[in-house]
Design an enzyme around this catalytic site. Sequence first.
Site, PDB file in Angstrom:
ATOM      1  N   TRP A 183     -10.003  -3.056 -26.905  1.00  0.00           N
ATOM      2  CA  TRP A 183     -10.756  -1.813 -26.772  1.00  0.00           C
ATOM      3  C   TRP A 183      -9.789  -0.652 -26.964  1.00  0.00           C
ATOM      4  O   TRP A 183      -8.722  -0.626 -26.344  1.00  0.00           O
ATOM      5  CB  TRP A 183     -11.444  -1.696 -25.406  1.00  0.00           C
ATOM      6  N   LYS A 226     -17.776   1.437 -27.958  1.00  0.00           N
ATOM      7  CA  LYS A 226     -18.104   2.436 -26.942  1.00  0.00           C
ATOM      8  C   LYS A 226     -18.794   3.626 -27.595  1.00  0.00           C
ATOM      9  O   LYS A 226     -18.550   3.932 -28.756  1.00  0.00           O
ATOM     10  CB  LYS A 226     -16.814   2.877 -26.243  1.00  0.00           C
ATOM     11  N   ASP A 257     -20.196  -3.914 -23.498  1.00  0.00           N
ATOM     12  CA  ASP A 257     -20.007  -3.395 -22.147  1.00  0.00           C
ATOM     13  C   ASP A 257     -21.300  -2.673 -21.761  1.00  0.00           C
ATOM     14  O   ASP A 257     -21.776  -1.806 -22.502  1.00  0.00           O
ATOM     15  CB  ASP A 257     -18.805  -2.427 -22.144  1.00  0.00           C
ATOM     16  N   HIS A 260     -21.586   1.166 -22.148  1.00  0.00           N
ATOM     17  CA  HIS A 260     -21.111   1.828 -23.365  1.00  0.00           C
ATOM     18  C   HIS A 260     -22.198   2.221 -24.353  1.00  0.00           C
ATOM     19  O   HIS A 260     -21.957   2.302 -25.554  1.00  0.00           O
ATOM     20  CB  HIS A 260     -20.080   0.937 -24.058  1.00  0.00           C
ATOM     21  N   HIS A 284     -18.928  -7.299 -20.844  1.00  0.00           N
ATOM     22  CA  HIS A 284     -18.331  -6.547 -19.751  1.00  0.00           C
ATOM     23  C   HIS A 284     -19.480  -6.124 -18.866  1.00  0.00           C
ATOM     24  O   HIS A 284     -20.165  -5.147 -19.154  1.00  0.00           O
ATOM     25  CB  HIS A 284     -17.543  -5.332 -20.262  1.00  0.00           C
ATOM     26  N   ASP A 294     -18.628   2.949 -14.594  1.00  0.00           N
ATOM     27  CA  ASP A 294     -17.978   1.744 -14.078  1.00  0.00           C
ATOM     28  C   ASP A 294     -18.184   1.537 -12.585  1.00  0.00           C
ATOM     29  O   ASP A 294     -17.231   1.234 -11.862  1.00  0.00           O
ATOM     30  CB  ASP A 294     -16.483   1.757 -14.442  1.00  0.00           C
ATOM     31  N   ASP A 324     -16.358  -5.500 -15.480  1.00  0.00           N
ATOM     32  CA  ASP A 324     -15.591  -4.279 -15.748  1.00  0.00           C
ATOM     33  C   ASP A 324     -16.118  -3.122 -14.915  1.00  0.00           C
ATOM     34  O   ASP A 324     -17.077  -2.458 -15.299  1.00  0.00           O
ATOM     35  CB  ASP A 324     -15.650  -3.942 -17.249  1.00  0.00           C
TER      36      ASP A 324
HETATM   37  C1  RNT Z   1     -13.303   1.273 -21.294  1.00  0.00           C
HETATM   38  C2  RNT Z   1     -13.618  -0.159 -21.530  1.00  0.00           C
HETATM   39  C3  RNT Z   1     -12.520  -1.125 -21.217  1.00  0.00           C
HETATM   40  C4  RNT Z   1     -11.776  -0.783 -19.936  1.00  0.00           C
HETATM   41  C5  RNT Z   1     -10.732  -1.791 -19.543  1.00  0.00           C
HETATM   42  C6  RNT Z   1      -9.868  -1.305 -18.433  1.00  0.00           C
HETATM   43  O1  RNT Z   1     -14.394   2.073 -21.410  1.00  0.00           O
HETATM   44  O2  RNT Z   1     -14.782  -0.513 -20.852  1.00  0.00           O
HETATM   45  O3  RNT Z   1     -13.030  -2.408 -21.173  1.00  0.00           O
HETATM   46  O4  RNT Z   1     -12.648  -0.595 -18.874  1.00  0.00           O
HETATM   47  O5  RNT Z   1      -9.996  -2.122 -20.659  1.00  0.00           O
HETATM   48 ZN    ZN Z   2     -15.331  -2.582 -20.846  1.00  0.00          ZN
END
Ligand code: RNT
Ligand code: ZN
Length: 416
Positions: A183, A226, A257, A260, A284, A294, A324
């Site tokens: 990432w 993202k 994720d 994202h 994630h 997060d 995550d």
């Molecule tokens: C960031 C991403 C990534 C991080 C980690 C720490 O927006 O989600 O995965 O959270 O690498």
């Molecule tokens: Zn992530």
Amino acid sequence: MSKVTDQYLQAKERYAEIGVDTDEVLKRLADVKISMHVWQGDDVQGFLSDEALSGGISVTGNYPGKATTPAELRQDLEEAYSLIPGKHKLNLHAIYLDTDEKVDLNEIEPKHFEKWVAWAKEQGLGLDFNPTFFSHPMFKDGFTLASPDPEVRDFWIEHGKRSRKIAAYFGKELGQVCVNNFWVPDGYKDNPIDRYTPRKRLMEALDEIFAEDLGDEYTLDAVESKLFGLGAEAYTVGSHEFYMGYGLTRDKLVCLDAGHFHPTEVISNKLSSLALFSKGILLHVSRPVRWDSDHVVIMDDELQEIGKELVRNDLLGKTHIGLDFFDATINRVAAWVIGTRNTQKALLKAMLEPTAFLKEKELAGDFTTRLVFTEELKDFPFADVWNYYCEQNNVPVGLDWFEEVKNYEKNVLAKR
Ligand code: RNT
Ligand code: ZN
């Protein structure tokens, strides 16, 4: 017979009435490994340097007792794993190296992670990995791999290459594949003129990193997209379309994720499409609150939908489940336990559904039965099955795990 077992046997009967074998379900659940992320333990600080967190991500809070050495972090992780049923994985980031040598990200080698490997072996854990493209002076003007400056780009390309060697080493040592997730935060705060060239540079930099074929036995590369980051609100180079294209054409795992995407967009609805075309999926599991915040994963609708999609479509075999989130306003061990147990519980709930029967009804156009069952199932005694699973795995049932965390806080965290 324990109360937990007694309640389980009653629940087992209820589920049997709708054709679900709870004993079989618990065997399936035991096969699912969750990759718990090391970075919840110390607010994404790591041990490479004192550099502040950058890359458009942020942790708020200053709950006491944060781990400040690898040994403390491992102690906290052991505490968390002892409260989570089953055998799992640990997801490391490059900045979590454990060495007395002063090395930079473009110099790291497997030997700088030997202590983690020894510990993982002792604990029966698998390891996953992530190159760290942030919290470093070479993260320049918001760019790493997509930087227009060849010196910056080359630094990060070298880091990426080295991360793959470390991931392969983890996989080989531990006898289970290590997912290596890429990432990068690269992007612009304000509207760019040229959206194309940075993406081309990112594509080419990644191609250089992945040029060496390491095979699939020990490590699999993943790429994470993202929508935006703090300071990269207008444009993020590695967008969803970018990595869909990249992952599918380069045979990489595509990482989704949950935080994202646009606030009303969910990843659960993407899994079935992605699964048709991709080599595999990395998740994630996270929780956005108004933005990619997060937050600790809770038992919300989206978590349950993710569980259902994985189970109903039989995707667990090609999906790697990572977590995550990072919250420094609460006990960090509790955060791990809550998020990991919830992820397992969401899968369990999904496995306790008579999926084949419901698919049959749907195909026959019997949407009434579909709705009646999915609604009534919400009141089925799934918690009795979960509690039994915890008891069978010798981990605390229900609120009891919190007693352990409180003791740990008093005896260990408060003394730091
Ligand atoms: C960031 C991403 C990534 C991080 C980690 C720490 O927006 O989600 O995965 O959270 O690498
Ligand atoms: Zn992530």
